[in-house]
Design a protein around this motif. Sequence first.
Motif, PDB file in Angstrom:
ATOM      1  N   LEU A  25       1.849  -1.220   4.625  1.00  0.00           N
ATOM      2  CA  LEU A  25       2.391  -0.072   3.898  1.00  0.00           C
ATOM      3  C   LEU A  25       3.813  -0.319   3.417  1.00  0.00           C
ATOM      4  O   LEU A  25       4.622  -0.929   4.112  1.00  0.00           O
ATOM      5  N   ARG A  26       4.107   0.172   2.241  1.00  0.00           N
ATOM      6  CA  ARG A  26       5.483   0.144   1.766  1.00  0.00           C
ATOM      7  C   ARG A  26       6.299   1.150   2.567  1.00  0.00           C
ATOM      8  O   ARG A  26       5.749   2.122   3.108  1.00  0.00           O
ATOM      9  N   LEU A  42       0.812  -1.211   0.000  1.00  0.00           N
ATOM     10  CA  LEU A  42       0.000   0.000   0.000  1.00  0.00           C
ATOM     11  C   LEU A  42       0.846   1.263   0.000  1.00  0.00           C
ATOM     12  O   LEU A  42       1.914   1.327   0.601  1.00  0.00           O
ATOM     13  N   GLY A  43       0.314   2.275  -0.665  1.00  0.00           N
ATOM     14  CA  GLY A  43       0.940   3.586  -0.617  1.00  0.00           C
ATOM     15  C   GLY A  43       0.402   4.457   0.500  1.00  0.00           C
ATOM     16  O   GLY A  43       1.053   5.410   0.921  1.00  0.00           O
ATOM     17  N   GLY A  44      -0.816   4.155   0.980  1.00  0.00           N
ATOM     18  CA  GLY A  44      -1.388   4.978   2.035  1.00  0.00           C
ATOM     19  C   GLY A  44      -2.529   4.287   2.757  1.00  0.00           C
ATOM     20  O   GLY A  44      -3.196   3.408   2.194  1.00  0.00           O
ATOM     21  N   LYS A  69       8.471   3.802   8.344  1.00  0.00           N
ATOM     22  CA  LYS A  69       9.918   3.862   8.391  1.00  0.00           C
ATOM     23  C   LYS A  69      10.522   2.889   7.379  1.00  0.00           C
ATOM     24  O   LYS A  69       9.974   1.808   7.164  1.00  0.00           O
ATOM     25  N   PRO A  70      11.658   3.253   6.782  1.00  0.00           N
ATOM     26  CA  PRO A  70      12.355   2.294   5.931  1.00  0.00           C
ATOM     27  C   PRO A  70      12.919   1.156   6.770  1.00  0.00           C
ATOM     28  O   PRO A  70      13.097   1.288   7.990  1.00  0.00           O
ATOM     29  N   HIS A  71      13.173   0.043   6.123  1.00  0.00           N
ATOM     30  CA  HIS A  71      13.784  -1.075   6.830  1.00  0.00           C
ATOM     31  C   HIS A  71      15.185  -0.704   7.277  1.00  0.00           C
ATOM     32  O   HIS A  71      15.940  -0.044   6.553  1.00  0.00           O
ATOM     33  N   SER A  72      15.546  -1.124   8.489  1.00  0.00           N
ATOM     34  CA  SER A  72      16.912  -0.883   8.951  1.00  0.00           C
ATOM     35  C   SER A  72      17.865  -1.818   8.225  1.00  0.00           C
ATOM     36  O   SER A  72      17.491  -2.920   7.825  1.00  0.00           O
ATOM     37  N   THR A  73      19.075  -1.361   8.041  1.00  0.00           N
ATOM     38  CA  THR A  73      20.092  -2.190   7.390  1.00  0.00           C
ATOM     39  C   THR A  73      21.276  -2.361   8.335  1.00  0.00           C
ATOM     40  O   THR A  73      21.625  -1.461   9.095  1.00  0.00           O
ATOM     41  N   ASN A  74      21.881  -3.487   8.279  1.00  0.00           N
ATOM     42  CA  ASN A  74      23.044  -3.762   9.124  1.00  0.00           C
ATOM     43  C   ASN A  74      24.320  -3.708   8.287  1.00  0.00           C
ATOM     44  O   ASN A  74      24.329  -4.058   7.117  1.00  0.00           O
ATOM     45  N   GLY A  75      25.402  -3.319   8.944  1.00  0.00           N
ATOM     46  CA  GLY A  75      26.667  -3.339   8.267  1.00  0.00           C
ATOM     47  C   GLY A  75      27.175  -1.988   7.946  1.00  0.00           C
ATOM     48  O   GLY A  75      28.209  -1.859   7.387  1.00  0.00           O
TER      49      GLY A  75
END
Length: 206
Positions: free
Chosen positions: A133-134, A105-107, A200-206
């Motif tokens: 939601l994306r 979903l966008g909203g 929120k965007p997905h967290s990234t590791n590294g």
Amino acid sequence: MTRTVRDAYGARSAEYIELFGGIDAAAEADRTAVLAWARGLAGPVVDVGCGPGQWTNFLSEHDLEIEGIDPTPEFVGAAQRRHPGVRFRIGQAEHLDVDDDDESLGGILAWYSLIHIDPALINSALTEFARGLRPGGGLALGFFEGPELASFDHAVTTAYYWPLELLSARIEACGFTVTGADRRTAPHARTHGFITAIRKPHSTNG
């Protein structure tokens, strides 16, 4: 939404539709705010707790790809009859039943559709919104704002006042960044709260 709330709205659906079934029943300031929020979205939108479909139809008329869902069959049936060119179906905040893939979903618009949820359980709806939601997708909530978290005797069934800051914190804790939080008062009316947020965007590791 519990069966008790669903049945309470079903029993008073005709009265509700007469009072609030047209978008003109919404304050002009609310229409302006929701439309401004919606114009920043990309992707399909779900109007959660759409009732007889006035907001769903309003946003559809402004070229949004939108679907209305509500747990009350009387509302969904009325929405389908009143707005035959718009999609409506049975559904609820805690189980959006969107496409098999999460983040489609966008909203999500939740206009006074969480007001009857026990505050101890509201995270389940907010987490489901985040799931659907994306990253970067938008959330908009309308609700009764108050100085403290408290229940009151709503015309249909028990509802809750939420302090703006407290509900904003709950939303943030469920995977969102709050982008706007406003209240509006008017004579002889309960205080209106309006919160917008992005996934929120997905967290990234590294």
